[in-house]
Write an enzyme that holds these catalytic residues in place. Structure first.
Site, PDB file in Angstrom:
ATOM      1  N   ALA A  48       0.867  -1.173   0.000  1.00 55.93           N
ATOM      2  CA  ALA A  48       0.000   0.000   0.000  1.00 55.93           C
ATOM      3  C   ALA A  48       0.905   1.223   0.000  1.00 55.93           C
ATOM      4  O   ALA A  48       2.060   1.166   0.426  1.00 55.93           O
ATOM      5  CB  ALA A  48      -0.880  -0.014   1.246  1.00 55.93           C
TER       6      ALA A  48
ATOM      7  N   GLU B  88      -0.619  -9.303  -0.647  1.00 57.13           N
ATOM      8  CA  GLU B  88      -2.048  -9.560  -0.411  1.00 57.13           C
ATOM      9  C   GLU B  88      -2.843  -9.512  -1.718  1.00 57.13           C
ATOM     10  O   GLU B  88      -3.758 -10.310  -1.930  1.00 57.13           O
ATOM     11  CB  GLU B  88      -2.591  -8.547   0.601  1.00 57.13           C
ATOM     12  CG  GLU B  88      -1.989  -8.754   1.984  1.00 57.13           C
ATOM     13  CD  GLU B  88      -2.294  -7.636   2.960  1.00 57.13           C
ATOM     14  OE1 GLU B  88      -2.136  -6.449   2.583  1.00 57.13           O
ATOM     15  OE2 GLU B  88      -2.708  -7.932   4.091  1.00 57.13           O
TER      16      GLU B  88
ATOM     17  N   GLU C 279       4.602  -5.135   7.208  1.00 53.23           N
ATOM     18  CA  GLU C 279       3.840  -4.103   7.920  1.00 53.23           C
ATOM     19  C   GLU C 279       4.283  -3.912   9.361  1.00 53.23           C
ATOM     20  O   GLU C 279       4.180  -2.820   9.916  1.00 53.23           O
ATOM     21  CB  GLU C 279       2.332  -4.437   7.904  1.00 53.23           C
ATOM     22  CG  GLU C 279       1.658  -4.253   6.546  1.00 53.23           C
ATOM     23  CD  GLU C 279       1.687  -5.497   5.674  1.00 53.23           C
ATOM     24  OE1 GLU C 279       2.512  -6.410   5.953  1.00 53.23           O
ATOM     25  OE2 GLU C 279       0.890  -5.568   4.719  1.00 53.23           O
TER      26      GLU C 279
HETATM   27  N1  CO8 Z   1       4.585   3.189  -0.551  1.00 53.93           N
HETATM   28  C1  CO8 Z   1       5.010   4.366  -1.072  1.00 53.93           C
HETATM   29  N2  CO8 Z   1       6.162   4.501  -1.744  1.00 53.93           N
HETATM   30  C2  CO8 Z   1       6.936   3.412  -1.887  1.00 53.93           C
HETATM   31  C3  CO8 Z   1       6.569   2.158  -1.374  1.00 53.93           C
HETATM   32  C4  CO8 Z   1       5.330   2.071  -0.676  1.00 53.93           C
HETATM   33  N3  CO8 Z   1       4.869   0.902  -0.177  1.00 53.93           N
HETATM   34  N4  CO8 Z   1       7.535   1.269  -1.655  1.00 53.93           N
HETATM   35  C5  CO8 Z   1       8.482   1.942  -2.349  1.00 53.93           C
HETATM   36  N5  CO8 Z   1       8.120   3.247  -2.481  1.00 53.93           N
HETATM   37  C6  CO8 Z   1       8.861   4.304  -3.164  1.00 53.93           C
HETATM   38  C7  CO8 Z   1      10.044   4.770  -2.330  1.00 53.93           C
HETATM   39  O1  CO8 Z   1       9.631   5.683  -1.358  1.00 53.93           O
HETATM   40  C8  CO8 Z   1      10.940   5.396  -3.378  1.00 53.93           C
HETATM   41  O2  CO8 Z   1      10.417   6.661  -3.705  1.00 53.93           O
HETATM   42  P1  CO8 Z   1      11.400   7.941  -3.862  1.00 53.93           P
HETATM   43  O3  CO8 Z   1      12.251   7.595  -5.027  1.00 53.93           O
HETATM   44  O4  CO8 Z   1      10.476   9.071  -4.085  1.00 53.93           O
HETATM   45  O5  CO8 Z   1      12.185   8.007  -2.595  1.00 53.93           O
HETATM   46  C9  CO8 Z   1      10.705   4.492  -4.590  1.00 53.93           C
HETATM   47  O6  CO8 Z   1       9.452   3.813  -4.345  1.00 53.93           O
HETATM   48  C10 CO8 Z   1      11.786   3.448  -4.770  1.00 53.93           C
HETATM   49  O7  CO8 Z   1      11.899   2.718  -3.546  1.00 53.93           O
HETATM   50  P2  CO8 Z   1      13.303   2.486  -2.808  1.00 53.93           P
HETATM   51  O8  CO8 Z   1      14.238   3.601  -3.085  1.00 53.93           O
HETATM   52  O9  CO8 Z   1      13.019   2.200  -1.380  1.00 53.93           O
HETATM   53  O10 CO8 Z   1      13.794   1.175  -3.569  1.00 53.93           O
HETATM   54  P3  CO8 Z   1      14.781   0.045  -3.015  1.00 53.93           P
HETATM   55  O11 CO8 Z   1      15.100  -0.811  -4.179  1.00 53.93           O
HETATM   56  O12 CO8 Z   1      15.896   0.668  -2.243  1.00 53.93           O
HETATM   57  O13 CO8 Z   1      13.904  -0.803  -1.951  1.00 53.93           O
HETATM   58  C11 CO8 Z   1      11.927  -1.951  -1.178  1.00 53.93           C
HETATM   59  C12 CO8 Z   1      12.815  -1.559  -2.378  1.00 53.93           C
HETATM   60  C13 CO8 Z   1      12.715  -2.899  -0.250  1.00 53.93           C
HETATM   61  C14 CO8 Z   1      10.704  -2.644  -1.720  1.00 53.93           C
HETATM   62  C15 CO8 Z   1      11.538  -0.693  -0.379  1.00 53.93           C
HETATM   63  O14 CO8 Z   1      11.026   0.271  -1.290  1.00 53.93           O
HETATM   64  C16 CO8 Z   1      10.518  -0.910   0.681  1.00 53.93           C
HETATM   65  O15 CO8 Z   1      10.822  -1.427   1.746  1.00 53.93           O
HETATM   66  N6  CO8 Z   1       9.228  -0.513   0.423  1.00 53.93           N
HETATM   67  C17 CO8 Z   1       8.159  -0.590   1.389  1.00 53.93           C
HETATM   68  C18 CO8 Z   1       7.664  -2.002   1.553  1.00 53.93           C
HETATM   69  C19 CO8 Z   1       6.560  -2.049   2.592  1.00 53.93           C
HETATM   70  O16 CO8 Z   1       6.750  -1.751   3.747  1.00 53.93           O
HETATM   71  N7  CO8 Z   1       5.358  -2.464   2.168  1.00 53.93           N
HETATM   72  C20 CO8 Z   1       4.228  -2.573   3.045  1.00 53.93           C
HETATM   73  C21 CO8 Z   1       3.414  -1.335   2.970  1.00 53.93           C
HETATM   74  S1  CO8 Z   1       2.080  -1.330   4.152  1.00 53.93           S
HETATM   75  C22 CO8 Z   1       0.872  -2.228   3.411  1.00 53.93           C
HETATM   76  O17 CO8 Z   1       0.988  -2.696   2.314  1.00 53.93           O
HETATM   77  C23 CO8 Z   1      -0.378  -2.401   4.192  1.00 53.93           C
HETATM   78  C24 CO8 Z   1      -1.511  -2.944   3.358  1.00 53.93           C
HETATM   79  C25 CO8 Z   1      -2.718  -2.837   4.200  1.00 53.93           C
HETATM   80  C26 CO8 Z   1      -3.994  -2.998   3.412  1.00 53.93           C
HETATM   81  C27 CO8 Z   1      -5.114  -2.590   4.330  1.00 53.93           C
HETATM   82  C28 CO8 Z   1      -6.465  -2.798   3.688  1.00 53.93           C
HETATM   83  C29 CO8 Z   1      -7.592  -2.469   4.647  1.00 53.93           C
END
Ligand code: CO8
Length: 261
Positions: A67, A113, A133
């Site tokens: 998300a 998910e 999460e």
């Molecule tokens: N949300 C927003 N932006 C994101 C997300 C995200 N989930 N993931 C990556 N991005 C963005 C980064 O902020 C970055 O943006 P910017 O260039 O502007 O800084 C860009 O994408 C590239 O990401 P990274 O520089 O971090 O790339 P890396 O290759 O270094 O890392 C990762 C890749 C490991 C995937 C890393 O981006 C990461 O950890 N992302 C977050 C993963 C995460 O925590 N996901 C869970 C999110 S919470 C969720 O999904 C809850 C769902 C609940 C549903 C509820 C329904 C009721």
């Protein structure tokens, strides 16, 4: 054809809709606008009489990294609860036509998910699945504690949800989260998923729908109720022309020509 900003739709075959999540700069983070577009495209595919199955994919680097954390971070309880935040995520599970997830790269949080809401998951060797999460001070909210537990069992689901550790494609295959890992190479997993979708689309639509309903009932019903439901579905297909055609074609040693009736 609808114009979308965060997804791309195409038809690699007249019988298959391919939906590609397309927010490359955010690793396909699932924002509300993206989800509205996805739901719209799914509804179109469901209505399209030529289409028998859907493939959902992302990029080589990310199916979806979850998300959109930046969209969520300042939200308050009254707002998320009051507006039933992200409840529109589940529309994909109402699809009667099968949906295949073709996963390359990250499928994390809501991305994992979303893949689990699909009927079949095919993984590229680069796929990484996880529910991180817990690192954000929250828990999975769209099936990560429920569908994941049903898919891989309690101990493994607990490990992933409590530690936030990602698993790779091989582990996901071993644990039964994905049906299989396909060959290396860019686009391989999408190609394979489209081929699978074409195969499914070549069957009778009514029996495909009934089969999907039956398998899905297995996670909702007791074994006794599930078997009863399955038998009723099976019997009901004797009201279709496709059953007559399928069985006659076998007896006459020819290929069945299903008409979806
Ligand atoms: N949300 C927003 N932006 C994101 C997300 C995200 N989930 N993931 C990556 N991005 C963005 C980064 O902020 C970055 O943006 P910017 O260039 O502007 O800084 C860009 O994408 C590239 O990401 P990274 O520089 O971090 O790339 P890396 O290759 O270094 O890392 C990762 C890749 C490991 C995937 C890393 O981006 C990461 O950890 N992302 C977050 C993963 C995460 O925590 N996901 C869970 C999110 S919470 C969720 O999904 C809850 C769902 C609940 C549903 C509820 C329904 C009721």
């Amino acid at each position: 054809e609808a114009k979308y900003e965060f997804i791309i739709t195409s038809k690699p075959d007249p019988t298959v809709t391919l939906i590609t999540l397309n927010r490359p700069k955010a690793l396909n983070a699932l924002s509300s606008p993206l989800f509205h577009e996805l739901n719209h495209a799914l509804a179109q595919a469901e209505l399209d009489k030529d289409v028998g199955a859907v493939v959902l994919t992302g990029s080589e680097k990310a199916f979806a990294a979850g998300a959109d954390i930046k969209e969520m971070k300042d939200k308050e309880f009254a707002e998320v609860y009051g507006n039933n935040f992200l409840s529109h995520w589940t529309q994909i599970t109402d699809m009667k036509k099968p949906v295949i997830a073709a996963v390359s790269g990250y499928a994390l949080g809501g991305g994992c998910e979303l893949a689990m809401m699909c009927d079949i998951i095919l993984a590229s060797p680069t796929a990484k699945f996880g529910q991180p999460e817990i690192n954000l001070g929250v828990i999975p909210g769209a099936g990560g504690t429920q569908r994941l537990t049903r898919a891989i069992g309690k101990s493994r689901a607990m490990e992933l949800v409590l530690t936030g550790r990602n698993i790779n494609a091989q582990e996901a295959e071993k644990w039964g989260l994905v049906s299989r890992v396909v060959g290396e190479g860019e686009g391989e997993v999408v190609k394979e998923a489209v081929e699978m979708a074409k195969t499914i689309a070549s069957k009778g639509r009514l029996s495909v729908m009934a089969a999907k309903e039956g398998v899905n009932a297995a996670s909702e019903l007791s074994l006794h109720e599930g078997l009863h439901f399955e038998r009723r579905l099976f019997q009901s297909l004797f009201a279709t022309k496709d059953q007559k055609e399928g069985m006659s074609a076998f007896a006459e040693k020819r290929k069945a020509e299903f008409t979806n009736q």
